[in-house]
Scaffold this active site. Sequence first.
Site, PDB file in Angstrom:
ATOM      1  N   CYS B  74      33.049  35.410  86.693  1.00  0.00           N
ATOM      2  CA  CYS B  74      31.642  36.151  87.321  1.00  0.00           C
ATOM      3  C   CYS B  74      31.623  34.468  86.485  1.00  0.00           C
ATOM      4  O   CYS B  74      31.028  34.436  84.688  1.00  0.00           O
ATOM      5  CB  CYS B  74      30.951  36.704  87.118  1.00  0.00           C
ATOM      6  N   ASP B 128      47.431  42.180  78.087  1.00  0.00           N
ATOM      7  CA  ASP B 128      47.637  41.225  76.853  1.00  0.00           C
ATOM      8  C   ASP B 128      47.759  41.862  75.128  1.00  0.00           C
ATOM      9  O   ASP B 128      49.063  41.362  74.200  1.00  0.00           O
ATOM     10  CB  ASP B 128      46.726  39.467  76.183  1.00  0.00           C
ATOM     11  N   LYS B 155      68.894  42.837  83.081  1.00  0.00           N
ATOM     12  CA  LYS B 155      70.596  42.951  82.384  1.00  0.00           C
ATOM     13  C   LYS B 155      71.563  43.233  83.581  1.00  0.00           C
ATOM     14  O   LYS B 155      72.668  43.225  82.677  1.00  0.00           O
ATOM     15  CB  LYS B 155      70.286  44.392  81.253  1.00  0.00           C
ATOM     16  N   MET B 170      53.382  37.662  80.501  1.00  0.00           N
ATOM     17  CA  MET B 170      51.980  37.492  80.335  1.00  0.00           C
ATOM     18  C   MET B 170      51.704  37.583  79.032  1.00  0.00           C
ATOM     19  O   MET B 170      52.130  38.302  77.470  1.00  0.00           O
ATOM     20  CB  MET B 170      51.215  38.661  81.126  1.00  0.00           C
ATOM     21  N   GLY B 171      50.959  36.634  78.791  1.00  0.00           N
ATOM     22  CA  GLY B 171      50.180  36.488  76.965  1.00  0.00           C
ATOM     23  C   GLY B 171      50.022  35.111  76.509  1.00  0.00           C
ATOM     24  O   GLY B 171      50.977  34.673  76.186  1.00  0.00           O
ATOM     25  N   GLN B 252      53.786  42.144  86.618  1.00  0.00           N
ATOM     26  CA  GLN B 252      53.525  43.111  85.627  1.00  0.00           C
ATOM     27  C   GLN B 252      52.029  43.925  85.619  1.00  0.00           C
ATOM     28  O   GLN B 252      52.208  44.930  84.683  1.00  0.00           O
ATOM     29  CB  GLN B 252      53.233  42.211  84.057  1.00  0.00           C
ATOM     30  N   ARG B 253      51.225  43.542  85.720  1.00  0.00           N
ATOM     31  CA  ARG B 253      49.597  44.191  85.683  1.00  0.00           C
ATOM     32  C   ARG B 253      49.518  45.056  86.597  1.00  0.00           C
ATOM     33  O   ARG B 253      48.714  45.995  86.149  1.00  0.00           O
ATOM     34  CB  ARG B 253      49.287  42.803  86.231  1.00  0.00           C
TER      35      ARG B 253
END
EC number: 2.7.1.11
Lengths: 321, 321, 321, 321
Positions: B74, B128, B155, B170-171, B252-253
């Site tokens: 906002c 984060d 993997k 992220m980060g 990820q979130r």
Amino acid sequence: MLKRIAVLTSGGDSSGMNAAVRAVVRAGLVSGIEVFGVQKGYQGLIDRLYEKLTTKSVSGVLQRGGTFLQSARCKEMRTEAGLRLACDNLKGLGVEGLVVIGGDGSLAGGLAIHQQGIPVVGIPASIDNDIPYTDLSLGVDTALNNIVRAVDNLKDTASSHTRAFVVEIMGRNCGYLTVASTIASGAEFSLIPEEPYDLGQICKDLRKRYQEGRNNSIIMVAEGAGRAEDIAAQIKDSIGFETRVIVLGHYQRGGSPSAFDRLLGARFGRAAVDGLIQGHTGTMTGLKGTAIALTDLKKVTQAGIRPINPMFPYLANSLSV
Amino acid sequence: MLKRIAVLTSGGDSSGMNAAVRAVVRAGLVSGIEVFGVQKGYQGLIDRLYEKLTTKSVSGVLQRGGTFLQSARCKEMRTEAGLRLACDNLKGLGVEGLVVIGGDGSLAGGLAIHQQGIPVVGIPASIDNDIPYTDLSLGVDTALNNIVRAVDNLKDTASSHTRAFVVEIMGRNCGYLTVASTIASGAEFSLIPEEPYDLGQICKDLRKRYQEGRNNSIIMVAEGAGRAEDIAAQIKDSIGFETRVIVLGHYQRGGSPSAFDRLLGARFGRAAVDGLIQGHTGTMTGLKGTAIALTDLKKVTQAGIRPINPMFPYLANSLSV
Amino acid sequence: MLKRIAVLTSGGDSSGMNAAVRAVVRAGLVSGIEVFGVQKGYQGLIDRLYEKLTTKSVSGVLQRGGTFLQSARCKEMRTEAGLRLACDNLKGLGVEGLVVIGGDGSLAGGLAIHQQGIPVVGIPASIDNDIPYTDLSLGVDTALNNIVRAVDNLKDTASSHTRAFVVEIMGRNCGYLTVASTIASGAEFSLIPEEPYDLGQICKDLRKRYQEGRNNSIIMVAEGAGRAEDIAAQIKDSIGFETRVIVLGHYQRGGSPSAFDRLLGARFGRAAVDGLIQGHTGTMTGLKGTAIALTDLKKVTQAGIRPINPMFPYLANSLSV
Amino acid sequence: MLKRIAVLTSGGDSSGMNAAVRAVVRAGLVSGIEVFGVQKGYQGLIDRLYEKLTTKSVSGVLQRGGTFLQSARCKEMRTEAGLRLACDNLKGLGVEGLVVIGGDGSLAGGLAIHQQGIPVVGIPASIDNDIPYTDLSLGVDTALNNIVRAVDNLKDTASSHTRAFVVEIMGRNCGYLTVASTIASGAEFSLIPEEPYDLGQICKDLRKRYQEGRNNSIIMVAEGAGRAEDIAAQIKDSIGFETRVIVLGHYQRGGSPSAFDRLLGARFGRAAVDGLIQGHTGTMTGLKGTAIALTDLKKVTQAGIRPINPMFPYLANSLSV
């Protein structure tokens, strides 16, 4: 300078033990230290079940539950003869330091070996979270996630029908898993060994809830606070609701470790090797906030059961309103 | 005594926000306080999007990711006029205290409202883990588990083929998720904004690993440390290995919150209401070891990004040997 | 009677390959047949990378994604010289039958070997579900679950904000994963290579949805139907909504196999060995309803891409209303 | 043309019921048909617990286990008076077609209503997979995944110690879940009601395994084939191994539905509405290979328990060698 150390896992398995062993091995190798893995805990020390571990030995173990070194409970270790044999074997192998990964009994065994002159650092691993001097033990977080996922499943059924479930959680002396999973899963009642409870009052509350149309309930009970079957029987007799029992048992223990337990295992393993290298032995690694700290094993073994955080039962109660 | 408070979630959503809102509502109700839920963060304050929340409003939200109150960024709130309107609306509603759940920008907004005379307690929520004065922010643990599960998947493929993956995490300013997930997933390299790195050296290391027959590698990179695609291109050019990129992005979130985040959300929510009741306002809840502590919002907003624990990059390096 | 067979996995890895190899090994051993595992697919046949597999070799592999035999794409195999060398090596090893686990290219390779006189049975493994003559290929179900779990995460964020996501799914020629995951995750739009689509119309529909207050949307797109980034750009230009992109990539492929894929892998592996024993060779195992049936490899390789079930696009559309 | 239909879920809940209800609602609405949701199964028909469902009513339910319409077992429905009342209520509501989602008893109830002149289409939902004329019932796949995940956990512990587990699985008359999860989890023994077993022989096999150093075993038992506790006691008496019991109970039933069950629920729901529209009533939807087919409810209810695929016990045995 250290040339050779050993590592073992002992007592009940917990998720993250493999992460800790892996970190011990890799931290050792990177410092030029040979690392031997002892199989089947103290029994393997007595029976000389050990082999040199390489980077490859611990490849792919990080994401697996349990312990690839295997574990066992070992009565012989509690005798003087057993202890001496274990120490002689370690000396015979040329081991200058030992990392013991396990619960209170296992750590007491580690202290005994340390007192025989072989440097030991312990790593607290127990799903019960009953070990003092660490914010959390290795395996608790995975167990908690296992429980919460199971209770999520039960809630689907409980809210699809008009039904109560009594869920029995591991923890003979310690209600941590029970009260933490009550809060995390939104269960309605939490019975733990650390706090008295009044089953009559619980039945009254249950009846009141049902009269208000809140017609499903989950009652979490630590095995140290009562048997789920008995509690369910009393509830049913007293208020007549259909009440089902589930004993989560060993389901809680295993499974691919959570991110938290993998991280904690890695940190504990690294810190244990650093403790051996720097001579801070006869100690246990512990999580203190964001740091890893070492505490004397003597202090740990004398402190008794880790007390429950009093905010947890309070929270469990106040949120289930 | 407080009669009416409000709660909002703001900024990027994180898993556990619902647990926090639920705890605010239930802790409020059990203390005889009405709780209003503001929709769409500060935008909802300005547009008067709020409604009274009941026990039933927060039934079933505990296990859901995101925020059922919705969130938004906002811009208007950063203007004096927007801030005044938000405060006027809160006063018009008779709100005597506000709980703000969000990241650094959201907490700064909370401080501004507090300085206008409406008591505020903030709850740090951001995947984060860049917010100071708390060991962990709400949502970090779930995000970490999401990442680790994804890297476990990669993997499987990396080790089935001879292949490197570059994984973007992220980060923007903070490498916590990247370095923690490197350790927890056993990835080989970790590139974070807090530490310089030498891509040439990484390519050399990669080549050496391949020559030793360790022919799969995962390189984790925080978005603030470089774009995965660029890094993969450089690796490929330099050493010729098949290198794949994955940008985990918003995967990820979300997701059902981990046990840890549900517990943390519940504790933060309860503590925020207690802070409002006891007049410890203009503060933020924080996890400090096993306790929840309040810190002045001014201190929080002035402290800048939470620094990375230096043991983490060290551990990521030493375990990937 | 057969004395010795071999098994290999080829092409892109898929979850459940390990279950199939395990079944081949155990079904072989129980029938008195030695089983050799070939590493790295056809490349391993050419480079003689094989070893005898025992019950222990396949212990613990069932729950792991990828393929412990490793896989590779092998250009040499498409040359006459490569094919001859592979066959000579197999004969030299005394192999009387070969099980090939992989996608269309791998099965074509299997047919070529069969035509050289070494009996082959193929197992369809490909997350794309593009192989004909089987209801599902090995690995599809796990991939679908991976995708659905990721989209569940995205939905948490999408519904917490006002936001659209474009999600790119694997499938160059085949929209199965895309359309099936659209239905299973409740996404709003599904773009697949098998069906034309009108992006202009989709933008109109999106705008209408937003005007009705349904302000989050997930658009699923198969890689064969367009790049997510391009589609997101067009949507953003056309209607101005905040639109995020996620390319799920190799995240879709791995992970502990679902129950369905473990069961299917076991059934396919057993059926392949039975096919070799009974002389029904030059065939591929397939799921037909509740039964496993063998189809001539020639028919399989000539049939082209498995067509999409027309009910799926219809369902994806009608449920997203 | 149909104007109004109703949908209910009955009997034990199963994951995917919400997906089916959602599809019924959306398929109805898109065809211009009003859809009423009946709460608490047949009890809700008798007690007039129903309301109109909108797109919004079924928003967000796809990923949730259980049934948001709730379910119940209803004795009154088995009486003539109850049946008449249910039908009168449906007629009073102006309902021209009913979709019944549930197990054998629920489908029999649907047939009874159909015979009273209200068109009915049934959807087979039961985790037991005991309903004939469908390859799989709704909820089976999720339950199987739940079980396999639990057994994966147990295997971690079993292989960390020297230990046997006896795992009790749902299925009073039907061993499908037990035998399928035995194969999918790599458990060693499978006891089902459809096949006789010799516990003495199993004890001999267990002893032999232990003598060969294969010192952990999982014995899966369907509740219809014996109580886990009794079997564990006999094993322990007979061979002296530490044997633990786990009764998975209602943990098996719930949880976010698998991709397969969401897809199946959507397809069944759509097909049920199409069946009502096209007048193919008095039927049940079923999965037949890759198609959905309708079968007369009379045939379904007269056919008895769905027989076990004989390949499954054979496979469970031959792979555990």
